[in-house]
Design an enzyme around this catalytic site. Sequence first.
Site, PDB file in Angstrom:
ATOM      1  N   CYS A 279       0.841  -1.047  -0.096  1.00 51.81           N
ATOM      2  CA  CYS A 279      -0.106  -0.009   0.080  1.00 51.81           C
ATOM      3  C   CYS A 279       0.861   1.173  -0.006  1.00 51.81           C
ATOM      4  O   CYS A 279       0.659   2.369  -0.726  1.00 51.81           O
ATOM      5  CB  CYS A 279      -0.764  -0.050   1.237  1.00 51.81           C
ATOM      6  N   HIS A 306       1.749   4.997   9.969  1.00 56.41           N
ATOM      7  CA  HIS A 306       0.834   4.060   9.176  1.00 56.41           C
ATOM      8  C   HIS A 306      -0.005   3.428  10.301  1.00 56.41           C
ATOM      9  O   HIS A 306       0.233   3.188  11.558  1.00 56.41           O
ATOM     10  CB  HIS A 306       1.885   2.898   8.736  1.00 56.41           C
ATOM     11  N   ARG A 324       6.544  -4.839  17.621  1.00 60.20           N
ATOM     12  CA  ARG A 324       5.250  -5.209  17.167  1.00 60.20           C
ATOM     13  C   ARG A 324       4.645  -6.158  18.441  1.00 60.20           C
ATOM     14  O   ARG A 324       3.309  -6.275  17.916  1.00 60.20           O
ATOM     15  CB  ARG A 324       5.349  -6.088  16.008  1.00 60.20           C
TER      16      ARG A 324
END
Length: 480
Positions: A279, A306, A324
């Site tokens: 994207c 993002h 993460r």
Amino acid sequence: MGREALAEAMIPVIGRLYRENNVVTSIHGRSLINKSTMNILKAHRFARRMSKDELLLEETAPLLNSLAELELGAAAIDIARLNQKFKEEGNGATLEEFLRSELADIVGKRGADDRTSTDVVLYGFGRIGRLLARLLIEKAGGGHGLRLRAIVVRRGSDNDLLKRASLLRRDSVHGSFEGTIRVDEEANTITANGVRIQVIYSNDPATIDYTAYGIKDALVVDNTGRWRDAEGLSQHLQSKGVARVLLTAPGKGELKNIVHGINHGTIEDTDKIVSAASCTTNAITPVLKALNDKFGVVHGHVETVHSFTNDQNLIDNFHKGDRRGRSAALNMVITETGAAKAVAKALPELLGKLTGSSIRVPTPDVSLAILNLSLENGTTKDEVNNYLREMSLHSDLRKQIDYIDSPEVVSTDFVGSRRAGIVDGLATVSTDKNLVVYVWYDNEFGYSCQVIRVMEEMAGVNPPAYPAKESAKALAAIAV
């Protein structure tokens, strides 16, 4: 007749052109199909914001009525651009005379569509898969082009089919599905707005017999991200009824990473497996190409802010990736991105010129890329913004680049954008050869629109688009 009445009268004409002639009408790339009176008014208002010229319903309404009288064949027609070209290059001709000349190839062909149909299978039905389904269903009206035939998933529960249909029907970010959805549990099908979708349960991409469902020479779109190289994705080609594969993630190895508008022309019939890149790569590459063509990019850094994604944890838990594992809903998370390097796969002239990093933030959709560039040629904020505005309106990148200069927009204003990236003109910073450009992008829907464009290119099912060429004045504005 008032503006509201004119817009209301346009609705049945737009619908008739679509149903009877396979003609999709738009205003600067924004489809008018199935739009309300208010949305048509907003589309005209948007045109003024984009081009700084008023798009009058008193001009577009008779133009639409004239189109309806010409018995047109299948096409995509931008009435804003067509109207502008008529005003600039009509040379005294009547509207009908101009339209007959401009659309000569399809006049009198009444719905004729030379495109073949291509069966599509969505392998995986997550965020991108469901949005692709919505877009494919939306485009199914003419019966030609891309035909969504099946989705392939792993069975998650006894009522899996109902849950899949519910996720298609309701979306927390993109809203409710526009239309009707029916489920047939005996046949394992979901029918959405008349499109019958076979739901196939499988854990192995290599052993499915699609021909048993009447599917042949299919384009399989892998949305799982599980396999990203030619070896893994080639498993799909072992299944009966599959002709080609498209990956909705950055491809590894020698796979072609395609950003539509940039390098889609490199797709060949012999390419059995293709990637639609990421994207972010889709959002920034068209803007970078435009800037490099005009000013020359010496080097630059891309920082993406993002929205969080499904690969992050909702609350703190183990994750193999650095950082993460921390809660996506509570934290800004610094992470890596390969988007800057991936740009060079679609735009080789920028090889080695870009670095990149990313910050994941607690929003569900719409991201922001900050392009910090050193240029060969000095420029000003106004020059850059005027150039990018014209590119968004009149260039070959108008499907990819959008432009806005409102002082009040925020990320949620871009949910559902069909462009790959939207330049925020008021945020542009220019000091001679140093340039900072901010590019918003709907990392779900905008990207899905780019994927559809790549699919249409692979299948060779793009309808002819009009006006075929920009007006001389528009081309001159880009060149300045």
